[in-house]
Scaffold this motif. Structure first.
Motif, PDB file in Angstrom:
ATOM      1  N   LEU A   1       1.054  -1.336  -0.190  1.00 13.74           N
ATOM      2  CA  LEU A   1      -0.007   0.348  -0.084  1.00 13.74           C
ATOM      3  C   LEU A   1       0.835   1.527   0.147  1.00 13.74           C
ATOM      4  O   LEU A   1       0.633   2.633  -0.857  1.00 13.74           O
ATOM      5  N   ILE A   2       1.486   1.425   0.582  1.00 11.66           N
ATOM      6  CA  ILE A   2       2.584   2.312   1.501  1.00 11.66           C
ATOM      7  C   ILE A   2       3.135   2.912  -0.483  1.00 11.66           C
ATOM      8  O   ILE A   2       3.421   3.781  -0.976  1.00 11.66           O
ATOM      9  N   GLU A   3       4.656   1.610  -0.665  1.00  7.48           N
ATOM     10  CA  GLU A   3       5.159   1.512  -2.764  1.00  7.48           C
ATOM     11  C   GLU A   3       3.612   2.305  -3.455  1.00  7.48           C
ATOM     12  O   GLU A   3       3.797   2.994  -4.428  1.00  7.48           O
ATOM     13  N   ARG A   4       2.367   1.776  -3.783  1.00  8.41           N
ATOM     14  CA  ARG A   4       1.199   1.950  -4.223  1.00  8.41           C
ATOM     15  C   ARG A   4       0.619   3.706  -4.018  1.00  8.41           C
ATOM     16  O   ARG A   4       0.465   4.832  -4.926  1.00  8.41           O
ATOM     17  N   LEU A   5       0.463   4.402  -3.155  1.00  8.32           N
ATOM     18  CA  LEU A   5       0.048   5.601  -2.598  1.00  8.32           C
ATOM     19  C   LEU A   5       1.976   6.458  -3.248  1.00  8.32           C
ATOM     20  O   LEU A   5       1.736   7.527  -3.763  1.00  8.32           O
ATOM     21  N   ARG A   6       3.079   6.196  -3.451  1.00  5.80           N
ATOM     22  CA  ARG A   6       3.626   6.806  -3.743  1.00  5.80           C
ATOM     23  C   ARG A   6       3.958   6.818  -4.824  1.00  5.80           C
ATOM     24  O   ARG A   6       3.843   7.370  -6.222  1.00  5.80           O
ATOM     25  N   LYS A   7       3.672   5.423  -6.016  1.00  2.32           N
ATOM     26  CA  LYS A   7       3.229   5.805  -7.522  1.00  2.32           C
ATOM     27  C   LYS A   7       1.712   6.434  -7.560  1.00  2.32           C
ATOM     28  O   LYS A   7       2.348   7.736  -8.425  1.00  2.32           O
ATOM     29  N   GLN A   8       1.033   6.387  -6.643  1.00  2.60           N
ATOM     30  CA  GLN A   8       0.020   7.610  -7.042  1.00  2.60           C
ATOM     31  C   GLN A   8       0.383   8.950  -6.681  1.00  2.60           C
ATOM     32  O   GLN A   8      -0.360   9.840  -7.498  1.00  2.60           O
ATOM     33  N   GLU A   9       0.885   8.904  -5.826  1.00  2.88           N
ATOM     34  CA  GLU A   9       1.500  10.929  -5.997  1.00  2.88           C
ATOM     35  C   GLU A   9       2.757  10.910  -6.792  1.00  2.88           C
ATOM     36  O   GLU A   9       2.522  12.129  -7.380  1.00  2.88           O
ATOM     37  N   ALA A  10       3.576  10.231  -7.909  1.00  2.00           N
ATOM     38  CA  ALA A  10       3.605  10.953  -8.546  1.00  2.00           C
ATOM     39  C   ALA A  10       3.083  10.990  -9.552  1.00  2.00           C
ATOM     40  O   ALA A  10       3.533  11.574 -10.841  1.00  2.00           O
ATOM     41  N   LEU A  11       2.029   9.989 -10.370  1.00  3.13           N
ATOM     42  CA  LEU A  11       1.121  10.299 -11.210  1.00  3.13           C
ATOM     43  C   LEU A  11       0.206  11.468 -10.768  1.00  3.13           C
ATOM     44  O   LEU A  11       0.475  11.620 -11.846  1.00  3.13           O
ATOM     45  N   GLN A  12      -0.065  11.866  -9.753  1.00  2.00           N
ATOM     46  CA  GLN A  12      -0.888  13.040  -9.470  1.00  2.00           C
ATOM     47  C   GLN A  12      -0.152  14.799  -9.949  1.00  2.00           C
ATOM     48  O   GLN A  12      -0.556  14.932 -10.412  1.00  2.00           O
ATOM     49  N   LYS A  13       1.350  14.357  -9.342  1.00  2.00           N
ATOM     50  CA  LYS A  13       2.820  15.152 -10.222  1.00  2.00           C
ATOM     51  C   LYS A  13       2.577  15.084 -11.474  1.00  2.00           C
ATOM     52  O   LYS A  13       2.456  16.405 -11.942  1.00  2.00           O
ATOM     53  N   ARG A  14       2.869  13.928 -11.607  1.00  2.00           N
ATOM     54  CA  ARG A  14       3.050  13.988 -13.170  1.00  2.00           C
ATOM     55  C   ARG A  14       1.975  14.904 -14.256  1.00  2.00           C
ATOM     56  O   ARG A  14       2.297  14.980 -15.837  1.00  2.00           O
ATOM     57  N   CYS A  15       0.606  14.253 -14.352  1.00  2.00           N
ATOM     58  CA  CYS A  15      -0.375  14.285 -14.773  1.00  2.00           C
ATOM     59  C   CYS A  15      -1.914  15.604 -14.258  1.00  2.00           C
ATOM     60  O   CYS A  15      -2.154  15.958 -15.020  1.00  2.00           O
ATOM     61  N   GLY A  16      -1.199  15.533 -12.819  1.00  2.00           N
ATOM     62  CA  GLY A  16      -2.298  17.153 -12.027  1.00  2.00           C
ATOM     63  C   GLY A  16      -1.991  17.914 -13.212  1.00  2.00           C
ATOM     64  O   GLY A  16      -1.802  18.680 -14.284  1.00  2.00           O
ATOM     65  N   PRO A  17      -2.865  18.913 -12.392  1.00  2.00           N
ATOM     66  CA  PRO A  17      -3.129  20.572 -13.416  1.00  2.00           C
ATOM     67  C   PRO A  17      -2.196  21.148 -12.932  1.00  2.00           C
ATOM     68  O   PRO A  17      -1.242  21.411 -13.047  1.00  2.00           O
TER      69      PRO A  17
END
Length: 578
Positions: free
Chosen positions: A137-153
């Motif tokens: 879960l911790i690993e996936r949260l870090r990947k989600q954070e990277a996705l939010q930063k790469r593709c976010g507003p």
């Protein structure tokens, strides 16, 4: 802005004029009040105004020591210290000197603590969780954070995605897909629906964006580092007009055969740039097919999903075969989904957190035991909600608390023996739209000494009389009360209440659930211990996608059961056998 007093129900055996019960605000100087005054010469009037401006701030400072909410009052800007630095050791909210600042790895370093104090201080006011988040879960949260930063507003990817959305055509398929959540329900429902949407985004590798116009920024800090989860104001879709009957909804696309096929979904035309998912409690049969694996496979290729929901639909995600292995890796303890994700996502803004910690330290911290009682009344008169007074509900609260040994019983002796009196104190935090219940609980403990001599003090931060889910200050108070409830040692909640679900999930506690009464009669038993700390999915579908017929989905897998408080609802439990 004047401070609005919220009455604290802290009365001692001294009676109505007890320790905190009838504290009054320092009166404003007469010449500063709104009362009509005799005419003064201009110079004297200016002088009076000058005195008023000098005196009012001092009066407001005096008020900060009274038992009232400080929501809407900014914490002292000049104080950069930790909010607990001036707390003496005997007021420490936790017996542990050390606390888990990052909540077992759910959170990451790097945020400015002054901008959002609650993020790293949550652990100080809560017992260390017995449920540890999984490394996966911790690993996936870090990947989600990277996705939010790469593709976010603000990113190039986001600009390209909204450009295609505006054109209505999918020109270039990118690795940035989006889930936009329309928020419209009350505060408890909002927390549940955001958590559900975030888990779905995590499972489907989508960026989660939320409605910026529903006070989210006033309630919660940004959860993701170096980016925002708020949808930009120039978002091209007029999503405020979307309803259940909108032709873009997935249910209507199926019903109107724009999307066809019994098992393998196929399109009559080109793939849409977005699909609207209507998942509110009154959704229809075709809307509910969202929870079928074939439909999830089709939605996988849609760049934008626009979701409207007011429910905690996580249990039905556990019933989709394609997600079961991933969910098992994310949550080996299956009944900790909301507990972990809510602690990760929700961090009250500084104004709210200042109110919470100030109230806790003033009235709850020194007690030997803290009991939280969340009271929600479901009586109505026409379209209006009625909050009482209802003696049968008061009896239910006391019967539950005393039968389950959460509060001491009253002494049977006519006179209390001074020999059994001691310095032990139980602080009871009640939350309700009405003040009558907390008043009556305190009155009964004032008039009837306890068998073991323990002192019971009852506190209630506010009593709004009616729910005002569209009122910002009301929602700020409600959020503060949810977090205060989560800081108690044991919880009693009202069945069917999403407010209580949120508090128990943040606390990581199995509450005692009070059942809804029928015909103004106290239920027997008055309450029951919850099977898990998970919320209930109130309007879960009953359609078995594989068998293509209705079925009892509370008996399909061992970790999904019907809720204690909603017999037709579903909730996640940590069981391995049917």
């Amino acid at each position: 802005m004047p401070l609005r007093r919220a009455r604290s129900r802290a009365r001692t055996a001294m009676g109505k004029g007890g320790l905190h019960g009838e504290e009054r605000r320092p009166p404003l100087p007469q010449h500063c009040s709104g009362a009509p005054a005799a005419k003064k010469p201009p110079r004297l009037w200016r002088a009076a105004l000058s005195v008023c401006f000098l005196v009012v701030p001092a009066v407001l400072l005096l008020q900060l020591s009274s038992p009232e909410w400080l929501v809407g009052v900014r914490p002292p800007a000049e104080d950069d210290r930790d909010i607990q630095d001036d707390m003496s050791d005997d007021l420490s909210p936790s017996p542990q000197i050390e606390y888990d600042k990052l909540l077992g790895g759910l959170l990451t370093e790097g945020f400015d603590e002054k901008i959002c104090r609650s993020r790293y201080q949550f652990g100080r006011y809560h017992k260390n969780s017995t449920s540890i988040p999984s490394p996966y879960l911790i690993e996936r949260l870090r990947k989600q954070e990277a996705l939010q930063k790469r593709c976010g507003p603000g990113t190039k990817a986001y600009k390209e995605a909204t450009k295609q959305l505006r054109s209505g055509q999918v020109i270039n398929v990118t690795d940035c897909k989006y889930l936009f959540l329309i928020i419209h329900a009350g505060l408890g429902n909002r927390m549940l629906e955001i958590t559900s949407a975030f888990l779905y985004a995590l499972l489907t590798n989508r960026v989660l964006l939320v409605d910026r116009y529903k006070e989210i920024a006033d309630l919660f800090c940004e959860p993701f580092p170096e980016t925002s989860w708020l949808i930009p104001s120039d978002f091209p879709l007029n999503y405020g007009e979307f309803t259940q009957s909108s032709p873009e909804s997935y249910g209507n696309l199926l019903q109107n055969k724009v999307i066809g096929g019994d098992t393998e979904r196929s399109l009559a035309g080109t793939r849409p740039s977005y699909v609207y998912l209507y998942l509110d409690g009154n959704y229809g049969f075709h809307d509910k097919l969202f929870f079928c694996e074939d439909d999830q496979r089709f939605l996988e290729g849609v760049p934008w999903l626009i979701m409207r929901t007011d429910m905690y639909f996580v249990p039905s995600l556990f019933l989709i075969p394609a997600y079961q292995d991933e969910l098992s890796r994310l949550f080996p303890e299956k009944d900790t989904v909301f507990h972990h994700l809510a602690r990760y996502l929700f961090h009250p803004t500084n104004n709210i957190w200042y109110s919470v910690t100030r109230y806790y330290r003033s009235y709850l911290a020194k007690a030997e035991k803290r009991v939280g009682i969340q009271i929600r009344i479901y009586e109505t008169k026409g379209i209006l909600q009625r909050n009482g007074p209802f003696p049968h509900i008061l009896n239910q609260i006391l019967s539950c608390a005393q039968n389950e040994k959460l509060l001491p019983e009253f002494s049977m002796a006519e006179e209390a023996s001074s020999e059994i009196q001691n310095n032990r104190t139980i602080a009871v935090l009640t939350t309700s739209l009405s003040s009558w219940y907390s008043d009556q609980i305190q009155k009964k403990y004032n008039e009837n000494p306890t068998a073991d001599g323990i002192t019971v003090k009852v506190y209630q931060p506010s009593h709004e009389e009616y729910q005002r889910s569209r009122n910002k200050k009301h929602n700020m108070k409600a959020l503060a009360e949810i977090y205060l409830l989560s800081m108690t040692d044991v919880l009693i909640t009202s069945g069917f209440s999403t407010f209580g679900y949120a508090a128990q999930g943040l606390a990581g506690q199995k509450p005692w659930i009070m059942f809804k009464s029928e015909n103004h009669v106290t239920p027997d038993p008055p309450c029951r211990r919850a099977m898990s700390i998970e919320p209930c999915f109130h309007n879960a579908p009953s359609y078995d996608c594989k068998a293509r017929r209705d079925a009892d989905l509370g008996k399909v897998v061992p970790f999904i059961r019907h809720c204690e408080d909603v017999s037709w609802g579903l909730k996640i439990v940590n069981q391995t056998q049917l």
